[in-house]
Design a protein around this motif. Structure first.
Motif, short mmCIF file in Angstrom:
data_model
loop_
_atom_site.label_atom_id
_atom_site.label_comp_id
_atom_site.label_asym_id
_atom_site.label_seq_id
_atom_site.Cartn_x
_atom_site.Cartn_y
_atom_site.Cartn_z
N ASN A 413 0.82 -1.22 0.00
CA ASN A 413 0.00 0.00 0.00
C ASN A 413 0.85 1.26 0.00
N SER A 414 2.14 1.13 -0.28
CA SER A 414 3.03 2.28 -0.32
C SER A 414 2.94 2.99 -1.67
N MET A 415 3.51 4.20 -1.72
CA MET A 415 3.54 4.99 -2.95
C MET A 415 4.98 4.99 -3.50
N PHE A 416 5.09 5.16 -4.81
CA PHE A 416 6.40 5.10 -5.45
C PHE A 416 6.56 6.24 -6.45
N ASN A 417 7.83 6.60 -6.68
CA ASN A 417 8.11 7.58 -7.73
C ASN A 417 8.44 6.86 -9.03
N HIS A 418 8.81 7.60 -10.06
CA HIS A 418 9.02 6.97 -11.37
C HIS A 418 10.35 6.24 -11.49
N TYR A 419 11.09 6.16 -10.39
CA TYR A 419 12.28 5.32 -10.35
C TYR A 419 12.00 3.97 -9.68
N GLY A 420 10.75 3.79 -9.24
CA GLY A 420 10.39 2.58 -8.51
C GLY A 420 10.81 2.62 -7.06
N LYS A 421 11.14 3.79 -6.54
CA LYS A 421 11.53 3.97 -5.15
C LYS A 421 10.38 4.59 -4.36
N SER A 422 10.52 4.57 -3.04
CA SER A 422 9.48 5.15 -2.20
C SER A 422 9.28 6.62 -2.52
N PHE A 423 8.05 7.05 -2.55
CA PHE A 423 7.73 8.44 -2.88
C PHE A 423 7.99 9.31 -1.66
N ASN A 424 8.80 10.35 -1.83
CA ASN A 424 9.12 11.29 -0.75
C ASN A 424 8.18 12.47 -0.84
N VAL A 425 7.16 12.48 0.02
CA VAL A 425 6.12 13.49 -0.10
C VAL A 425 6.63 14.89 0.20
N SER A 426 7.68 15.00 1.02
CA SER A 426 8.20 16.33 1.34
C SER A 426 8.77 17.03 0.11
N MET A 427 9.05 16.29 -0.94
CA MET A 427 9.61 16.88 -2.16
C MET A 427 8.59 17.69 -2.95
N ILE A 428 7.29 17.55 -2.63
CA ILE A 428 6.27 18.23 -3.43
C ILE A 428 5.38 19.16 -2.62
N LEU A 429 5.67 19.32 -1.30
CA LEU A 429 4.81 20.13 -0.44
C LEU A 429 5.48 21.42 -0.02
N ASP A 430 4.64 22.45 0.25
CA ASP A 430 5.17 23.70 0.81
C ASP A 430 5.10 23.63 2.32
N ASN A 431 5.38 24.75 3.00
CA ASN A 431 5.44 24.72 4.45
C ASN A 431 4.06 24.58 5.11
N ARG A 432 2.97 24.71 4.35
CA ARG A 432 1.63 24.49 4.87
C ARG A 432 1.19 23.04 4.72
N TRP A 434 0.73 21.88 1.64
CA TRP A 434 -0.03 21.91 0.39
C TRP A 434 0.89 21.57 -0.77
N LEU A 435 0.27 21.19 -1.88
CA LEU A 435 1.03 20.84 -3.08
C LEU A 435 1.69 22.08 -3.69
N ASP A 436 2.99 21.96 -3.98
CA ASP A 436 3.73 22.98 -4.72
C ASP A 436 3.91 22.44 -6.14
N GLU A 437 3.18 23.00 -7.11
CA GLU A 437 3.16 22.47 -8.46
C GLU A 437 4.54 22.45 -9.08
N THR A 438 5.35 23.47 -8.80
CA THR A 438 6.71 23.53 -9.37
C THR A 438 7.56 22.38 -8.85
N LYS A 439 7.50 22.15 -7.55
CA LYS A 439 8.26 21.03 -6.97
C LYS A 439 7.76 19.70 -7.52
N TYR A 440 6.44 19.60 -7.68
CA TYR A 440 5.86 18.36 -8.19
C TYR A 440 6.35 18.05 -9.60
#
Length: 834
Positions: A413-432, A434-440
């Motif tokens: 039930n885990s999430m993955f990125n396009h390398y087949g590794k665990s998805f690091n959610v902090s890479m796409i969120l701002d300090n609130r 919320w989703l940061d589209e540029t980071k995403y």
């Protein structure tokens, strides 16, 4: 006409509708035969003939007319009831279709007499053998129930979450007989020996603590650095507001829906029967002999069976839980070649699909999806085939690399990125958060394993199937619930629910609807305070919108739980709607989910307890106050324990946590928060989304009940296809990611032995022992598990040997079928994500 003069056998003890509160022969004679209603006690009408001067022909016509009305009521009420005896329904229906009986009743004395007897048996007691086995069709209104000691002991159980039967008898000897008199009624601390109503009210209070506040998922995902890492979630005030809000919202919702989920006779609530069986074994001194398997007569009392089974399971559970943990998930096929990916992917229990003929020796695993000794067999087998179909879908998807699943583990039930590794959610969120589209766009889309996609597909199908199934099979029942609700506002009780238990409960004062409504208002105020009083960056609208969705789905999901014993969680639908409503805000979606889905789950648990009180004839208002107080105390206790878990248990929710506190439920909650909240449903399921085709499940699920009903109506009622349940079948496919078929298949054999083989051949034996056995096994596991954790595991006392560390290769760490070439990635190119 002698046949018609024979009164119906008195199968019910003299109480309720069968004695002073029912229409007696004398009262019938005084009012005259024209005053007799079709839905009053048939026995009273039949006996009226003994005292009246009706001629035989007139009496025959009146009897046939009365039987006609009651038979019609039975046929209409239970036409689509999978738990109702099909033979009885067929006989009632054949009786109604025989016009000659009603045109010339004097020539059909035998048919009328047989119908008369069967109607009486079906209406003077429950028509369900499961209910008759443990629930008595009479009541003693003079038994004290809401006593002081009930609340003293009940709250002790709420706090301790333990079941100590010795406390009941000890309290009777130790507590003094002191009390006060209020409004002419004396309330004593010790009014005498404990009775079954007090005992059941204590059990109902203790049951509240078995359902922790749904806010715990929000707190875990907010507080822990592994997830969102938001420090303000450690505030006890914030935590307790959410806990109280969700607890009382579920309770208030259950009370408002009791006319749909508790009072109708078809709502049998199989899980409640186990509690009643245990209660009866402690207070019913009768120990009649019964014929059982091996052509043997069994004389063991139910209380003795409980103690024996409890002791045996208590001792045995130490082996799969501590001494030889590999017995719990008996992964013997994967041990043959642990590095063989294909073998472990198909048969592995930890990381694979679990296709293993002997997957466990642990009753805790056997009952993971459902308890085979409680739910009807057709529910077990429907769910199993749904799980099996889900496994086939996963295999087809994975080995064709659909949606790039071949680069990911097969069941997680885990999430993955396009390398087949665990998805690091902090890479796409701002300090609130919320989703940061540029980071995403600079990082990666989210990808899910084949098991998760299968789970989502079946979930979508189940939600639409719930709606059409409720419409097709239970529209009449729902309309009766609304009719009863309207009558309650007019202060006109009775006449809608005519089964024996509802008639007996009519003796007591009902709880006004506004009492439950005020609980909902109280809950809304607390929820709004929590969302608005801390930096959640979320609109308070999530509270109202979530509750609105809960109101829509609590009745259809509750009906399924009441008739099958299985609860269908509509969490995925709430995630889908919440993510579309406020895309980019994972926490808003979590709140929406908490007040929408988990509140409904709580409501169903509370409704189950209301049915317990209904069966045991506990006055409605005493149940209300007992549940209210228990819900309040439980919120504080559970919140305190949650703080202990997070601050005192090392590596809480980490994948390799030594005491198996790996939090699969919290992980799923977090995955959904990111998938539907941070990214939003549109990115994954909208136009040009990664998984848009999964939305085809909605129309498929909506249509399936229509197809099933079309086929079933053209087959005999006793045909095996009549037992196919579209919602249960689809729900089976939801039991993947991270669990697998190894958690479902072990329930099939004991379900067959209990619900088909023994129940069919030795009904008295089954009625006496089945539910007590289930209660003993579950209680032993619960108590043994607590002792093992606090006495041994928490103190890091381990048994380091192969039996507790048997996994290696692909069952110790995830393997994939395909490998991503070095420096490459799959899916859309960076910056071009949907």
């Amino acid at each position: 006409m002698d046949v018609l003069r024979i009164p119906i056998p008195n199968t019910v003890p003299d109480s309720g509708i069968c004695s002073g509160r029912g229409p007696s022969a004398a009262s019938t004679e005084k009012s005259g035969p024209q005053e007799i209603k079709a839905h009053t006690d048939l026995r009273a009408f039949i006996n009226y003939q003994l005292y009246s001067k009706l001629d035989e022909d007139e009496f025959a016509k009146r009897v046939s007319a009365t039987v006609d009305e009651l038979a019609r009521y039975i046929v209409d009420t239970h036409e689509h009831d999978p738990n109702f005896p099909p033979g009885a329904w067929d006989r009632m229906n054949d009786f109604l279709l025989n016009d000659a009986i009603f045109e010339n009743p004097e020539q059909h004395e035998r048919e009328i007499a047989e119908a008369k007897i069967e109607v009486s048996l079906l209406t003077s007691n429950s028509p369900y053998s499961e209910v008759r086995a443990v629930v008595e069709p009479h009541d003693d209104p003079d038994l004290p129930c809401g006593t002081i000691r009930v609340y003293v002991i009940g709250l002790a159980f709420v706090i301790l979450v333990a079941f100590i039967n010795q406390l009941f008898s000890a309290a009777e000897r130790v507590l003094p007989d002191v009390g006060v008199t209020l409004f002419g009624v004396r309330h004593s601390l010790n009014p005498g020996p404990f009775n079954k109503k007090e005992h059941m009210l204590i059990s109902i209070m203790a049951n509240v603590s078995n359902t922790p506040p749904s806010s715990r998922y929000i707190i875990f995902t907010q507080w822990l650095d592994r997830y969102f890492g938001q420090p303000y979630a450690s505030s006890f005030g914030y935590q307790i507001l959410l806990a109280l809000s969700t607890n009382f919202m579920g309770f208030g919702l259950a009370g408002l829906c009791r006319r749909f989920l508790v009072y109708p006779s078809f709502c049998i609530w199989p899980r409640s029967l186990v509690t009643i069986a245990l209660n009866s074994s402690l207070y019913n001194e009768e120990n009649h002999s019964v014929l059982g398997p091996f052509r043997t007569t069994y004389n063991v009392s139910r209380s003795k069976l409980f103690l024996i089974a409890f002791a045996l399971m208590f001792v045995w559970f130490w082996f799969p839980d501590y001494i030889f943990s590999s017995l719990s998930t008996f992964n013997w096929i994967a041990w043959i070649a642990p590095k063989n990916f294909h073998l472990t992917a198909i048969t592995g229990i930890h990381k694979g699909l679990g296709f293993n003929p002997i997957p466990t020796f642990d009753w805790n695993i056997v009952t993971h999806v459902l308890d085979p000794l409680i739910v009807p067999f057709h529910v077990t087998i429907n769910t199993f085939f749904g799980v099996l179909l889900g496994g086939i879908v996963i295999i087809g998807m994975y080995w064709t690399n659909a949606y790039h699943t071949g680069y990911l583990p097969i069941n997680t039930n885990s999430m993955f990125n396009h390398y087949g590794k665990s998805f690091n959610v902090s890479m796409i969120l701002d300090n609130r958060g919320w989703l940061d589209e540029t980071k995403y766009q600079a990082y990666s889309p989210v990808y899910l394993a084949a098991s998760s996609l299968t789970m989502y597909f079946f979930s979508f199908a189940v939600y639409s199937a719930l709606v059409s199934y409720a419409f097709l099979y239970h529209s009449r029942d729902i309309s009766l619930g609304f009719k009863s609700l309207v009558q309650s506002f007019k202060r006109k009780e009775g006449g809608v629910f005519t089964d024996i238990h509802s008639k007996l409960m009519s003796t007591y004062r009902e709880v006004p609807e506004w009492w439950y409504a005020m609980l909902n208002v109280f809950s809304i105020v607390l929820g709004v305070a929590a969302v608005a009083g801390w930096p959640t960056f979320t609109s308070v609208g999530v509270v109202f919108f979530g509750i609105f969705l809960a109101v829509i789905f609590v009745i259809p999901t509750g009906i399924i739980a009441a008739t099958t014993g299985i609860e269908i969680g509509f969490n995925v639908l709430v995630e889908f709607i919440g993510g579309a409503w406020q895309p980019g805000n994972a926490l808003a979606m979590n709140f929406f989910k908490c007040f929408g889905y988990v509140t409904t789950a709580h409501a169903i648990e509370f409704a189950n307890d209301l049915k317990l009180a209904h069966y045991v004839k506990i006055p409605q208002r005493q149940t209300f106050w007992a549940q209210s107080i228990a819900a309040f105390v439980s919120a504080f206790v559970c919140t305190g324990v949650m703080n202990f878990q997070i601050t005192k248990i090392p590596d809480m929710c980490q994948p390799n946590q030594p005491d198996r506190f790996t939090c699969p439920g919290v992980n799923t909650y977090f995955t959904a928060a990111v998938l539907f909240g941070s990214l939003g449903a549109r990115k994954k399921f909208g136009a040009n989304g990664t998984y848009t085709t999964l939305l085809s499940a909605f129309p498929i699920g909506l249509a399936l009940p229509f197809v099933f009903q079309f086929i079933q109506k053209r087959l005999p009622r006793n045909h095996w296809f009549g037992r196919v349940h579209p919602v249960m079948f689809l729900a089976g496919g939801m039991h993947w990611s991270p669990y697998n078929i190894a958690y479902m298949w072990p329930a099939v054999l004991p379900a067959y032995l209990s619900m088909k083989f023994v129940r069919t051949r030795y009904l008295a034996f089954w009625a006496k022992y089945n539910y007590v056995l289930s209660a003993a096994l579950s209680t032993a596991i619960a108590i043994a598990g607590v002792i093992i954790f606090f006495a041994i595991s928490y103190n890091s006392v381990k048994l380091p040997w192969w039996g507790n560390d048997s996994e290696s290769g692909c069952e110790a760490s995830y393997c994939t079928r395909l490998k991503v070439p070095k420096g490459e990635y799959f899916g859309p190119r960076i910056g071009d994500y949907p």
